[in-house]
Design a protein around this motif. Sequence first.
Motif, short mmCIF file in Angstrom:
data_model
loop_
_atom_site.label_atom_id
_atom_site.label_comp_id
_atom_site.label_asym_id
_atom_site.label_seq_id
_atom_site.Cartn_x
_atom_site.Cartn_y
_atom_site.Cartn_z
N PHE B 150 -14.18 43.61 -109.02
CA PHE B 150 -12.73 43.74 -108.88
C PHE B 150 -11.92 42.54 -109.37
N VAL B 151 -12.59 41.54 -109.91
CA VAL B 151 -11.83 40.40 -110.44
C VAL B 151 -11.23 40.75 -111.80
N ASP B 152 -10.26 39.97 -112.23
CA ASP B 152 -9.63 40.25 -113.52
C ASP B 152 -10.56 39.89 -114.67
N GLU B 153 -10.23 40.43 -115.82
CA GLU B 153 -11.04 40.26 -117.04
C GLU B 153 -11.48 38.82 -117.26
N ALA B 154 -10.51 37.90 -117.23
CA ALA B 154 -10.80 36.50 -117.58
C ALA B 154 -11.80 35.89 -116.61
N THR B 155 -11.58 36.10 -115.32
CA THR B 155 -12.46 35.54 -114.31
C THR B 155 -13.87 36.11 -114.46
N LEU B 156 -13.93 37.42 -114.71
CA LEU B 156 -15.23 38.07 -114.84
C LEU B 156 -16.00 37.49 -116.01
N ARG B 184 -18.96 48.90 -113.02
CA ARG B 184 -18.10 50.07 -113.25
C ARG B 184 -18.28 51.07 -112.11
N GLU B 185 -19.53 51.30 -111.77
CA GLU B 185 -19.85 52.23 -110.69
C GLU B 185 -19.23 51.76 -109.37
N ILE B 186 -19.34 50.46 -109.11
CA ILE B 186 -18.81 49.90 -107.87
C ILE B 186 -17.30 50.04 -107.82
N ARG B 187 -16.67 49.84 -108.99
CA ARG B 187 -15.22 49.96 -109.04
C ARG B 187 -14.80 51.39 -108.67
N ILE B 202 -35.17 43.50 -98.48
CA ILE B 202 -33.82 43.22 -97.96
C ILE B 202 -32.81 44.07 -98.72
N ILE B 203 -32.09 44.89 -97.96
CA ILE B 203 -31.06 45.71 -98.59
C ILE B 203 -29.73 45.43 -97.93
N CYS B 204 -28.68 45.72 -98.65
CA CYS B 204 -27.37 45.49 -98.05
C CYS B 204 -26.29 46.36 -98.65
N LEU B 205 -25.25 46.54 -97.87
CA LEU B 205 -24.07 47.30 -98.30
C LEU B 205 -22.89 46.37 -98.20
N ALA B 206 -22.11 46.27 -99.29
CA ALA B 206 -20.98 45.34 -99.29
C ALA B 206 -19.72 46.01 -99.80
N VAL B 207 -18.59 45.53 -99.33
CA VAL B 207 -17.30 45.98 -99.86
C VAL B 207 -16.43 44.75 -100.12
N PRO B 208 -15.55 44.87 -101.11
CA PRO B 208 -14.67 43.74 -101.40
C PRO B 208 -13.51 43.69 -100.41
N ILE B 209 -12.96 42.52 -100.25
CA ILE B 209 -11.74 42.35 -99.47
C ILE B 209 -10.63 42.11 -100.47
N LEU B 210 -9.72 43.08 -100.58
CA LEU B 210 -8.69 43.02 -101.62
C LEU B 210 -7.30 42.84 -101.02
N SER B 211 -6.52 42.01 -101.65
CA SER B 211 -5.14 41.83 -101.20
C SER B 211 -4.32 43.05 -101.61
N GLN B 213 -2.10 43.18 -103.68
CA GLN B 213 -1.98 43.23 -105.14
C GLN B 213 -3.35 43.36 -105.81
N ASP B 214 -4.34 43.75 -105.03
CA ASP B 214 -5.69 43.93 -105.54
C ASP B 214 -6.35 42.65 -106.05
N ARG B 215 -5.89 41.54 -105.53
CA ARG B 215 -6.59 40.31 -105.84
C ARG B 215 -7.83 40.23 -104.94
N VAL B 216 -8.93 39.73 -105.46
CA VAL B 216 -10.16 39.63 -104.67
C VAL B 216 -10.08 38.42 -103.75
N LEU B 217 -10.11 38.68 -102.46
CA LEU B 217 -10.08 37.58 -101.50
C LEU B 217 -11.50 37.19 -101.08
N GLY B 218 -12.38 38.18 -101.03
CA GLY B 218 -13.75 37.90 -100.61
C GLY B 218 -14.51 39.22 -100.50
#
Lengths: 265, 265
Positions: B150-156, B184-187, B202-211, B213-218
């Motif tokens: 979910f980060v912007d193009e440049a950061t990615l 892409r799938e995650i998005r 070890i398996i895990c399920l994660a979700v992004p924390i988005l502001s 404005q869809d900025r990635v906070l964590g």
Amino acid sequence: MAQANAGDGTVGKALDALDQVASMGRPVRFAELLEESAYPKATLYRFLQTLTNQGMLSYDARSQTYSLGVRLVRLAHAAWRQSSLAPIARPYVEDLAREVQATVHLAQLDGGQVLYVDKQNPSNPINMYSESGKVGPGYCTGVGKAMLAFVDEATLERALTQQTYHRHTENTLCSPQELMEELREIRKTGISFDREEHEMSIICLAVPILSSQDRVLGAISVTNSTHRTSLDELKKFAPILKACAKNIADTAESWRFPEHDKLAK
Amino acid sequence: MAQANAGDGTVGKALDALDQVASMGRPVRFAELLEESAYPKATLYRFLQTLTNQGMLSYDARSQTYSLGVRLVRLAHAAWRQSSLAPIARPYVEDLAREVQATVHLAQLDGGQVLYVDKQNPSNPINMYSESGKVGPGYCTGVGKAMLAFVDEATLERALTQQTYHRHTENTLCSPQELMEELREIRKTGISFDREEHEMSIICLAVPILSSQDRVLGAISVTNSTHRTSLDELKKFAPILKACAKNIADTAESWRFPEHDKLAK
DNA sequence: CCCTTTGTTCCAAATAATGAAACTTAATTT
DNA sequence: AAATTAAGTTTCATTATTTGGAACAAAGGG
């Protein structure tokens, strides 16, 4: 808050700026920092840019504010692990807290100030990070006085000038003279009290953690409230505390300096 | 380990030296550092002196070694409090850990890497500092992929080049191409898995924390072992995780930017 | 539209960083 | 004990960077 730190060229000044952001305790704007800063606009501006580039600060474009950067969290993790007594002392501190059934603090000296690096509360063994890294005054805490009593002349002198004496309670020692007298006493007995000097109804007993060459490594303390106990009661823990300090010192030395045994003869 | 960091004048270089000490993970001697350093003897020497003066490093005269200084612990405490999501997210993370009865991680992005800023384990709610500050790879962890998606193009782009791909397990995504496809799938789904990509079983399920404005906070994640659960079982927690992320984001925004409501229209 | 506040960039002068080499210990060998 | 080597520290002329006043740009009011 004036800029305290002079020396050390560019790096020192930049770190001043970093400290300034840290001391605000919240995201701050450029103008706020400029107001309090000893450095001219352009200079401070460049420092902030550099620190941001370096990840020591982070800049939020939306609110135009600077905060401390995540790189610090990473560095600090390493610092806490490799440089503080906490990971080494952890088991001893835990045992001690259980034994005395009260809050135990582990502290180190940072300039003239007390830096708490660990805390154990027997009733609520949780939430560590929020305590590690806290700073307190050196002249009116049990751990502070315990450490100051055993540092070398030069360090003590520097530390004494760095104190900003403030009468927190009626028992606070408010001058270098009073403090020096107290330190002499502590040197004699090897134990240090906080007689409600920092906060009313909070008392504590502290002992220094000394290396085999009598270098001050840190201090540990048992804290309690006057409602639950008394100074005389606390004093009974002195032997346990001293034993614990000794254990920590021994472990620290064998851990941090596994070789070079010659000098210790 | 070559010096990665070029720019930013003297301060940047000095911080390089600081990082170098940190990366050693133990007290180090001058000669050891010199060997790996890109800087000449006298230069490195002066950096170490300056950093020591500043309390960012501490020097032990007995063993002639440098370690990270206590000033970092102090700074980091402030950093963790003011700059990380951890103190804000803490109650939500605790609730979540209790609800899912598994380990919950809270992470943020630091360069291309995952920086863990908090961890809750329902069975053993203790010992926090030892986890905060740890770093992990971005490309093969649940939280890492959730954030990168979910980060912007440049950061990615910058983050992708900073990965050093390593096949930890047979499931590890080892190239930017594979990773991009996964992102892409995650998005699309808004959830990210770690299918034993970093460590077997070890398996895990994660979700992004988005502001807003869809900025990635964590990101937050639930981790478990294949012996206790399955990916399909974990997937059932997705709604709770998403709700938790939403709560954290909302709280973070209202906390960090109490004013300036205009832009949020 | 102008004025004010806040943030950013410029550039010549001033200052500080640089690093090869010399020097000082301290440890090891002869 | 003298000689050798290694490790750490200081020096100093050269070079590059920092410095900060002032000009500039952008945002926010009045």
